[in-house]
Design a protein around this motif. Structure first.
Motif, PDB file in Angstrom:
ATOM      1  N   LYS A  64       0.841  -1.206   0.000  1.00  0.00           N
ATOM      2  CA  LYS A  64       0.000   0.000   0.000  1.00  0.00           C
ATOM      3  C   LYS A  64       0.872   1.251   0.000  1.00  0.00           C
ATOM      4  CE  LYS A  64      -3.713   2.580   0.683  1.00  0.00           C
ATOM      5  NZ  LYS A  64      -4.814   2.743  -0.305  1.00  0.00           N
ATOM      6  N   VAL A  67      -2.826   0.275  -6.165  1.00  0.00           N
ATOM      7  CA  VAL A  67      -4.276   0.444  -6.170  1.00  0.00           C
ATOM      8  C   VAL A  67      -4.881  -0.909  -6.546  1.00  0.00           C
ATOM      9  CG1 VAL A  67      -6.239   1.616  -7.213  1.00  0.00           C
ATOM     10  CG2 VAL A  67      -4.103   2.878  -6.793  1.00  0.00           C
ATOM     11  N   ILE A  68      -5.624  -1.500  -5.639  1.00  0.00           N
ATOM     12  CA  ILE A  68      -6.209  -2.824  -5.838  1.00  0.00           C
ATOM     13  C   ILE A  68      -7.718  -2.685  -5.944  1.00  0.00           C
ATOM     14  CG2 ILE A  68      -6.486  -5.135  -4.889  1.00  0.00           C
ATOM     15  CD1 ILE A  68      -3.628  -4.441  -5.802  1.00  0.00           C
ATOM     16  N   ARG A  69      -8.269  -3.179  -7.042  1.00  0.00           N
ATOM     17  CA  ARG A  69      -9.714  -3.108  -7.268  1.00  0.00           C
ATOM     18  C   ARG A  69     -10.390  -4.468  -7.124  1.00  0.00           C
ATOM     19  NH1 ARG A  69      -7.133   0.101 -11.005  1.00  0.00           N
ATOM     20  NH2 ARG A  69      -7.694   2.326 -10.972  1.00  0.00           N
ATOM     21  N   ASN A  70      -9.598  -5.536  -7.209  1.00  0.00           N
ATOM     22  CA  ASN A  70     -10.177  -6.878  -7.175  1.00  0.00           C
ATOM     23  C   ASN A  70      -9.113  -7.843  -6.654  1.00  0.00           C
ATOM     24  OD1 ASN A  70     -11.817  -9.085  -7.570  1.00  0.00           O
ATOM     25  ND2 ASN A  70     -11.552  -9.174  -9.782  1.00  0.00           N
ATOM     26  N   TRP A  81      -7.778  -1.244   0.922  1.00  0.00           N
ATOM     27  CA  TRP A  81      -8.473  -0.902  -0.336  1.00  0.00           C
ATOM     28  C   TRP A  81      -9.974  -1.157  -0.143  1.00  0.00           C
ATOM     29  CZ3 TRP A  81      -4.069  -4.192  -0.461  1.00  0.00           C
ATOM     30  CH2 TRP A  81      -2.886  -3.538  -0.874  1.00  0.00           C
ATOM     31  N   ARG A 129     -12.793  -0.174  -1.314  1.00  0.00           N
ATOM     32  CA  ARG A 129     -13.777  -0.248  -2.392  1.00  0.00           C
ATOM     33  C   ARG A 129     -13.510  -1.399  -3.351  1.00  0.00           C
ATOM     34  NH1 ARG A 129     -18.476   1.528  -2.176  1.00  0.00           N
ATOM     35  NH2 ARG A 129     -18.552   2.142  -4.369  1.00  0.00           N
ATOM     36  N   ALA A 130     -12.603  -2.276  -2.973  1.00  0.00           N
ATOM     37  CA  ALA A 130     -12.266  -3.397  -3.853  1.00  0.00           C
ATOM     38  C   ALA A 130     -13.358  -4.469  -3.833  1.00  0.00           C
ATOM     39  CB  ALA A 130     -10.938  -4.011  -3.432  1.00  0.00           C
ATOM     40  N   LEU A 154     -18.998  -4.119  -4.447  1.00  0.00           N
ATOM     41  CA  LEU A 154     -17.822  -3.357  -4.052  1.00  0.00           C
ATOM     42  C   LEU A 154     -17.723  -3.291  -2.536  1.00  0.00           C
ATOM     43  CD1 LEU A 154     -18.045  -0.348  -6.538  1.00  0.00           C
ATOM     44  CD2 LEU A 154     -16.451  -2.271  -6.635  1.00  0.00           C
ATOM     45  N   TYR A 193      -7.754 -10.952 -11.310  1.00  0.00           N
ATOM     46  CA  TYR A 193      -7.515 -10.214 -10.077  1.00  0.00           C
ATOM     47  C   TYR A 193      -6.313  -9.292 -10.207  1.00  0.00           C
ATOM     48  CZ  TYR A 193     -10.564 -13.915  -8.290  1.00  0.00           C
ATOM     49  OH  TYR A 193     -11.618 -14.787  -8.098  1.00  0.00           O
ATOM     50  N   ASP A 194      -6.380  -8.174  -9.475  1.00  0.00           N
ATOM     51  CA  ASP A 194      -5.211  -7.295  -9.338  1.00  0.00           C
ATOM     52  C   ASP A 194      -4.230  -7.873  -8.324  1.00  0.00           C
ATOM     53  OD1 ASP A 194      -6.393  -5.176 -10.953  1.00  0.00           O
ATOM     54  OD2 ASP A 194      -7.671  -4.779  -9.223  1.00  0.00           O
TER      55      ASP A 194
END
Length: 306
Positions: free
Chosen positions: A146, A151-154, A173, A175-176, A206, A228-229
């Motif tokens: 971090k 930036v991780i979204r999934n 994160w 909102r992932a 989310l 996945y991120d």
């Protein structure tokens, strides 16, 4: 009633036996094996312990004997009272601080330190209270990731146990999309209970965590939610080697892989499997005897090792 088999030997012998256990593809899953030092002031004296829900048979003892190269040390066999040994071993454990996180059981108050994320993880039938060096190392590495601007979204947490690493990812994160899985069905309810206690929403939206029971990555939920991120896997070295190509396939180009559960002596084999899958080392930490690896998937894989 349950039974325990104990063997005492120098550390290299026990570590070699643990590696042989991980590599034994036909191992009886009802024989649970672990190894540890006998005492803090005797770091070179180790023990291998095996737990069974039956009196050890000749075949059981032969399987344990085959873990040792050469002559196996003597086995001490004892009958135990009916006990939830995971809960028993975790009861009353001290809180830990790892990265931005403070992990405690309900026996202890929350941390008053500003900026610290507090998680309550009760002693339970699932592993992953943060006390083990691999879990604590993952929490520290996530904090580092971090801080590096990820930036991780999934994300996916493979072998989630108590759900702790998934909870930590949401803290970093929020909102992932999150997916957690474990091969042990008991973890399903454990993760739900721990999520409720720590304010983590369960679901498929989310900021919500989807939980599934799965052996590896070939699971409808894991596949539907990919790519996945970030994939986290704090399991064992053998499965990490086997799953490296599947992890790579499930990551977006440039995606991140956090691996733990491997001894330093096993790191070379895990990294080799990852290189072959197009995953390159970004950073590593060592916590005790354990390695924690952060790897990245190439944006374009050309088939050559890094």
């Amino acid at each position: 009633m349950s039974w325990k088999v104990t063997a005492l030997a120098p550390r290299p012998i026990i570590e070699a036996a643990l590696i042989a256990h991980e590599d034994a593809w036909d191992w009886d899953s009802e024989i649970i094996v672990s190894g540890s030092e006998i005492a803090e002031d005797k770091p070179d004296d180790w023990r291998l312990e095996a737990w069974l829900d039956r009196k050890p048979t000749r075949a059981d003892k032969a399987a344990l004997t085959r873990l040792f190269t050469g002559k196996a040390p003597p086995f001490q066999i004892e009958e135990l009272p009916e006990t939830d040994w995971v809960t028993q071993s975790q009861a009353g454990i001290e809180p830990i601080r790892a990265g931005r996180f403070y992990i405690r059981t309900p026996d202890f108050p929350a941390s008053a330190e500003p900026g610290v994320v507090d998680f309550v993880i009760p002693a339970s039938q699932a592993f992953g209270t943060g006390q083990h060096a691999t879990t604590a190392g993952c929490l520290a590495m996530l904090t580092h990731m971090k801080a590096q601007g990820l930036v991780i979204r999934n994300f996916a947490d493979i072998g989630t146990g108590t759900g702790l690493l998934a909870f930590a990812a949401f803290a970093l994160w929020p909102r992932a999309l999150g997916t957690a899985s474990d091969i042990d069905a008991v973890c399903y309810d454990v993760v739900y209970d721990n999520a409720l206690a720590n304010g983590i929403a369960m679901g498929s939206g989310l900021g919500q965590l989807a939980m599934t029971v799965a052996d590896g990555m070939e699971n409808p939920v894991l596949q539907a939610n990919s790519p996945y991120d970030l994939i986290m896997a704090n399991i064992l070295a053998g499965p990490l080697v086997e799953l490296a190509p599947d992890f790579a396939d499930a990551l977006v180009p440039g995606g991140h892989l956090l691996l733990a559960g491997l001894l330093e002596t096993q790191e070379a084999a895990v990294r080799k499997a990852c290189r072959r899958a197009g995953l390159r080392l970004a950073a590593r930490q060592v916590n005790g005897d354990w390695s924690i690896l952060w790897l990245r998937k190439r944006h374009r894989y050309d088939g050559r090792e890094a």
